[in-house]
Design a protein around this motif. Structure first.
Motif, short mmCIF file in Angstrom:
data_model
loop_
_atom_site.label_atom_id
_atom_site.label_comp_id
_atom_site.label_asym_id
_atom_site.label_seq_id
_atom_site.Cartn_x
_atom_site.Cartn_y
_atom_site.Cartn_z
N SER A 208 25.69 31.97 -2.01
CA SER A 208 27.02 31.97 -2.63
C SER A 208 27.54 30.56 -2.91
O SER A 208 28.70 30.39 -3.28
CB SER A 208 28.01 32.70 -1.72
OG SER A 208 27.62 34.04 -1.52
N ARG A 211 29.67 29.03 -6.14
CA ARG A 211 31.12 29.19 -6.23
C ARG A 211 31.85 27.90 -5.87
O ARG A 211 33.00 27.67 -6.26
CB ARG A 211 31.60 30.30 -5.30
CG ARG A 211 30.98 31.67 -5.59
CD ARG A 211 31.35 32.67 -4.51
NE ARG A 211 30.67 33.94 -4.70
CZ ARG A 211 31.15 34.95 -5.43
NH1 ARG A 211 32.32 34.82 -6.02
NH2 ARG A 211 30.47 36.06 -5.55
N PRO A 216 37.34 26.14 -9.44
CA PRO A 216 37.38 27.26 -10.39
C PRO A 216 38.63 27.21 -11.27
O PRO A 216 39.66 26.66 -10.88
CB PRO A 216 37.39 28.49 -9.48
CG PRO A 216 37.96 28.01 -8.19
CD PRO A 216 37.52 26.58 -8.04
N MET A 235 31.68 33.73 -13.58
CA MET A 235 31.48 33.93 -12.15
C MET A 235 32.85 34.02 -11.49
O MET A 235 33.58 33.02 -11.42
CB MET A 235 30.70 32.77 -11.54
CG MET A 235 30.52 32.89 -10.02
SD MET A 235 29.96 31.34 -9.27
CE MET A 235 28.32 31.21 -9.96
N VAL A 237 35.25 33.99 -8.56
CA VAL A 237 35.25 33.45 -7.20
C VAL A 237 36.14 34.28 -6.30
O VAL A 237 35.78 34.61 -5.16
CB VAL A 237 35.72 31.98 -7.21
CG1 VAL A 237 35.82 31.43 -5.79
CG2 VAL A 237 34.79 31.14 -8.06
N HIS A 287 34.54 30.73 -12.67
CA HIS A 287 33.82 29.67 -13.37
C HIS A 287 33.34 30.24 -14.70
O HIS A 287 32.64 31.25 -14.72
CB HIS A 287 32.62 29.19 -12.56
CG HIS A 287 32.98 28.56 -11.25
ND1 HIS A 287 33.68 27.38 -11.17
CD2 HIS A 287 32.72 28.94 -9.97
CE1 HIS A 287 33.85 27.06 -9.90
NE2 HIS A 287 33.28 27.99 -9.16
#
Length: 323
Positions: A208, A211, A216, A235, A237, A287
């Motif tokens: 992970s 992240r 972000p 992505m 988060v 992201h």
């Protein structure tokens, strides 16, 4: 030295090439099947903005084709680097020390330095090319599925380390780790075991981690309109709700607070609209897909810098003759 390297390691090379060929053939057959399904069942043009029953059928069909082999492919980010490190890297020096052949090999006209450059450099280049080949094969397969109606999220943990330069970075770092373990431990089986263990720890430790590779972006959804959502290729988060006072709330908190005015069925657009009317906002930290290559290079650095540092220590110890 190149001929000697080929003679000693041709089995590993041929087995790896054969496995890549089998994987490529499997994904080619699956990709052709998915392309045929797409041609026979074209999705409605407005699937991206208006998710309807026809879109659900198309998505289910494409998912069925993808996951017919996706479960197998999904294990490769863990298994492939571990096998490269254990069977390519660990025995390279450990076997020489364990069998005592280093006393003969490195006292001939070929110096230790030249032997290491040829062996480690040549096999490291082959490993890197193999990882790039894997990334190209999986990337081409995923491209068959990627469309506006069925966007493929390359940030997904199943695919992120199987496309681009990710496989090459993982394979090369595992190979260097194996070489270092063999040079430091000087026993083949213990070196292989250590390499497998460290590869597993690295995989689950970094599972992970993307992240955290950057701050972000933040998106606040204020209406129930589907166009306001974060793209499927991003992505995510974190996702949470805030009330009219800006306090962070979970979905359960929101459902409990809105049980009387909005009901309890969170799946309807009416419920979502009611939530926003009562001052609730959905916050998503994510992201964007544009950061994919940036994150790939960052993870490559995280993997390769420690591996090369450890490899440098191991090579230095190997170049120093034991008295």
């Amino acid at each position: 030295m190149l001929w000697l390297t080929w003679r000693q390691h041709r089995m590993q090379l041929l087995v790896t090439v054969a496995l890549l060929a089998v994987l490529g053939a499997l994904l080619l057959v699956n990709g052709l099947g998915a392309a045929g399904f797409d041609a026979r069942n074209p999705p409605p043009a407005d699937c991206a903005s208006d998710y309807r029953a026809a879109c659900a059928g198309y998505t289910a069909g494409m998912m069925e084709w993808m996951w017919a082999v996706g479960d197998v492919v999904g294990w490769l980010p863990l298994l492939a680097p571990a096998m490269i490190g254990a069977f390519w890297g660990a025995p390279l020096l450990a076997r020489e020390f364990e069998h005592g052949t280093d006393q003969l090999t490195w006292t001939q006209s070929v110096t230790r330095r030249r032997w290491l450059i040829a062996k480690v450099g040549g096999l490291g280049a082959a490993v890197t090319l193999g990882g790039l080949a894997l990334g190209a094969i999986v990337g081409a397969w995923l491209a068959v599925f990627d469309s506006s109606a069925f966007p493929v999220n390359f940030f997904n943990t199943n695919w992120f380390r199987l496309v681009g330069i990710g496989p090459a970075a993982w394979w090369l770092s595992a190979f260097v780790l194996g070489v270092a373990a063999g040079a430091l431990i000087r026993r083949t089986l213990p070196a292989m075991a250590v390499t497998l263990a460290v590869c597993a720890l690295a995989f689950f430790g970094l599972l992970s981690a993307p992240r955290l590779y950057a701050t972000p972006e933040r998106f606040v959804q204020t209406t129930a309109a589907g166009s306001d959502l974060v793209p499927d290729t991003a992505m995510v988060v974190e996702s949470y709700w805030t009330d009219r006072n800006g306090m962070k709330r979970t979905s359960d908190d929101r459902q409990l607070a809105l049980a009387v005015p909005c009901g309890i069925d969170e799946t309807t657009k009416a419920y979502a609209a009611c939530s926003f009317d009562h001052g609730y906002r959905q916050v998503q930290l994510f992201h964007p897909a544009s950061r994919f290559w940036r994150f790939q290079w960052m993870e490559a650095g995280i993997l390769l810098l420690p591996a090369f540092a450890l490899g440098g220590v191991a090579v230095r110890r190997t170049l120093r003759p034991r008295i």
